[in-house]
Structures are given as C-alpha cells and as structure tokens.
Design an enzyme around this catalytic site. Structure first.
Site, PDB file in Angstrom:
ATOM      1  CB  SER A 195      83.702  71.269 -57.671  1.00 25.77           C
ATOM      2  OG  SER A 195      84.776  70.979 -58.521  1.00 25.77           O
ATOM      3  CE  LYS A 242      87.263  69.684 -56.485  1.00 24.64           C
ATOM      4  NZ  LYS A 242      87.295  70.554 -57.644  1.00 24.64           N
ATOM      5  CE1 TYR A 289      88.279  65.887 -57.111  1.00 25.58           C
ATOM      6  CE2 TYR A 289      88.564  64.972 -59.317  1.00 25.58           C
ATOM      7  CZ  TYR A 289      88.304  66.044 -58.490  1.00 25.58           C
ATOM      8  OH  TYR A 289      88.044  67.280 -59.035  1.00 25.58           O
ATOM      9  CE1 TYR A 316      86.861  75.048 -57.976  1.00 22.64           C
ATOM     10  CE2 TYR A 316      84.650  75.444 -58.780  1.00 22.64           C
ATOM     11  CZ  TYR A 316      85.612  74.594 -58.276  1.00 22.64           C
ATOM     12  OH  TYR A 316      85.302  73.302 -58.058  1.00 22.64           O
ATOM     13  CB  VAL A 322      81.882  71.593 -64.023  1.00 23.88           C
ATOM     14  CG1 VAL A 322      83.019  72.558 -63.871  1.00 23.88           C
ATOM     15  CG2 VAL A 322      82.281  70.177 -63.728  1.00 23.88           C
TER      16      VAL A 322
END
Ligand code: DON
Length: 315
Positions: free
Chosen positions: A71, A74, A199, A251, A269
């Site tokens: 992530s 991102k 992605y 998050y 992760v």
C-alpha cells in the site's frame, strides 16, 4: 531540527537502542498471509533507515533486505495521476476523507451516493486513482511509477517482484469485487482487468529501507531531491501526499498514530512504512509482523519512539 548537533555516532546509537527495545514486540504480530507469497517473510526482521536532508543515510537492521511496497505504492500512483491529470480529475473519482474502516472494506462504496471511494489510501481509492494513469499499455503506465521511484530513491535497479505480483493477482478476489463494483457505478472508466493489473504491479514493486528513506526525504523536502536539488514532484502534490499520510496513511490506526508519533506515514502489508518529517528527514521502516489493522507492529512502535527521542511530531 531537534537532533541538530547529533553526531553520526549518536544517531546510530539511538537507532540501535530503539531497535533493541522494540524488536521483541514483533512476536505479538503476524505476517500477512492473504497474499501467499508474503507469508514467507521473516518476522524477526526489523530494519530502519533515516535520510537527512543533506542526503546522509543511517541504517540499522536488515536494511539491504528487499520487500514489496504494497500500500505504500498508493502514494506514487496518486502522484502520477496528479501529474498526468491534475487534482480536479483525481478528486472527481476519489475523496479526501478518512474512512475508519479496514483498507479493503467494501461497505462505504455502496452506502455513499456518489459511490466514490473515500480516499486514495484505501484499496478502492488506489484502484480508482490507477485508472487515471495514462499510457499506451499497462507496461507504459507502470514505467511512469517506476521511473519516478528510481529518481526519488537514486536507485536504477528498483523493479517489480514477479512472484509477489502473481501471488496477489491470483488471490485478489476482494480487489476484483471493489473494482467491478466501481465499474458498474461509473467510477472506473476503461478495462477493469488492466486497471487491476497496474494496481497489482505497483503494489509488488520491491525496495529496501534505504530506498524508502531516500524516497521519503524527497517528500519531506517538498518534492526536491535533497542531493541533486531537482524538483522531482511538484511541491503542491508532495503536500497532498503528506496530508493523506496524516489522515489515512496508517488506515484505521491513523488517529492513534498521529497522537503517538505525529509523523506523516504510509504503511504496507509487507511490513514497510514510509515516513516523511516535513523539512527534516525521511524514514524507511521494515518489519513484516503486522498488528490487527495491517500496520507493521514493531515498525510503528519504532517510529513512535524515534519521534519522542528526536521531537519529530509535527503537532
Ligand atoms: O491490495 C492489497 O491488498 C495489497 N496489495 C495492498 C494492501 C496493503 O498494503 C494494505 N496495508 N496495510
């Protein structure tokens, strides 16, 4: 900065002492296994690199070990989409608000009338943002992200880990559900499988903590490479990234992390965390055992301790 005047030896000692204190906590975490290839990582690893804005980097632990961005990528799909299409187009498909939900949650996509994902740091938001990256094919779009990362890190060898990519691609049922829901509701334009492929590929880009801290230092330095002085990212877009890092980067743990560390940060992760202390330094952390929110357990603790030791909180 508060650690101005710290000698190289003092910096190294602080990093080593914090590592020793927080490393045992990793036993309370679990490495991610929903992407099978990630389950192979060693939960005892704890590496940290710090890059100061004069370009000097200090590291402790396994700082040459490679891990995938997951992530953390991102941030870079967001940067390329902003560079390609501008903020108005980006924020027509994704919002600016934290969710309070897990990173792969589907619940709010249906409940919100616009069906827009709430922010670009959750899976749905990053998939929507990836759909805006222009390029002839998926390889050309990925290359834009890789080129930016190589320049920021000063490392030409940064590449995708194909095993992790395949592993994620084969098991990404939840991400497919998010993407097809967004296609149905008009958020995603274009070929859904191609968007998902981009992605999965950018999530599978491999780095070390030394790469991460160098990349973070560019964000900390308002988009300017600390050594070459090149403006690699518009300052305005670096600012947007750091804002999202504070509100959504960890998050549904972002509020607690803001109180405990007070540093803009983005986790993945695989166990990485990229942290950018505005106008001070960049930090890269790797420790694959995660807490229940999907953030590196020992990694987040390390950042909290370092923030206190060097007074890095921006609040
Ligand atoms: O889409 C996924 O599930 C992963 N490629 C990335 C998720 C992730 O890193 C969430 N992190 N904390």
């Amino acid at each position: 900065m508060e650690n101005k005047g710290c000698s190289a030896e003092q910096i190294k000692t602080t990093l080593a002492q914090i590592r020793e204190r927080v490393a045992p906590s990793a036993k309370n975490g679990r490495v991610a296994s929903y992407i099978p290839e990630l389950a192979k990582s060693d939960p005892r690893d704890l590496a940290v690199s710090v890059t100061l804005l004069d370009g000097t980097t200090y590291s402790v632990g396994e700082s040459n070990k490679r891990f995938t961005l997951q992530s953390i990528s991102k941030l870079f799909s967001l940067l390329i989409a902003l560079i390609d299409q501008g903020p108005a187009a980006v924020f027509s498909v994704v919002g600016k608000e934290p969710t309070g939900d897990p990173f792969n949650s589907i619940v709010k996509l249906e409940m919100i009338s616009s069906h827009k994902p709430l922010n670009p740091m959750i899976n749905a938001g990053a998939i929507a943002v990836s759909s805006l990256i222009s390029g002839e094919d998926v390889a050309a779009r990925l290359d834009k992200i890789l080129t930016l990362l190589k320049r920021m890190a000063g490392n030409e060898t940064i590449a995708v880990n194909r095993r992790v990519y395949q592993s994620e691609r084969e098991t990404a049922h939840r991400n497919r559900a998010l993407a097809y829901f967004m296609k149905d509701s008009g958020i995603l334009k274009g070929d859904v499988e191609e968007i998902l492929d981009l992605y999965f590929l950018h999530c599978s880009i491999e780095v070390t903590t030394e790469d991460l801290s160098a990349i973070a230092a560019v964000l900390a330095n308002n988009g300017v490479h600390p050594i070459t002085g090149q403006q690699l990212v518009p300052a305005e877009y670096a600012r947007i990234c750091k804002s999202f890092m504070v509100t959504c980067g960890m998050y549904n743990d972002s509020g607690a992390f803001a109180i405990n560390a007070g540093i803009p940060a983005k986790s993945g992760v695989a166990g990485g965390i990229l942290a950018a202390v505005p106008n001070k330094l960049g930090i890269g952390v790797y420790s694959p055992a995660l807490n229940e929110k999907g953030n590196s357990l020992a990694g987040a603790l390390f950042l909290e301790e370092l923030s206190k030791a060097w007074n890095l909180s921006i609040f």
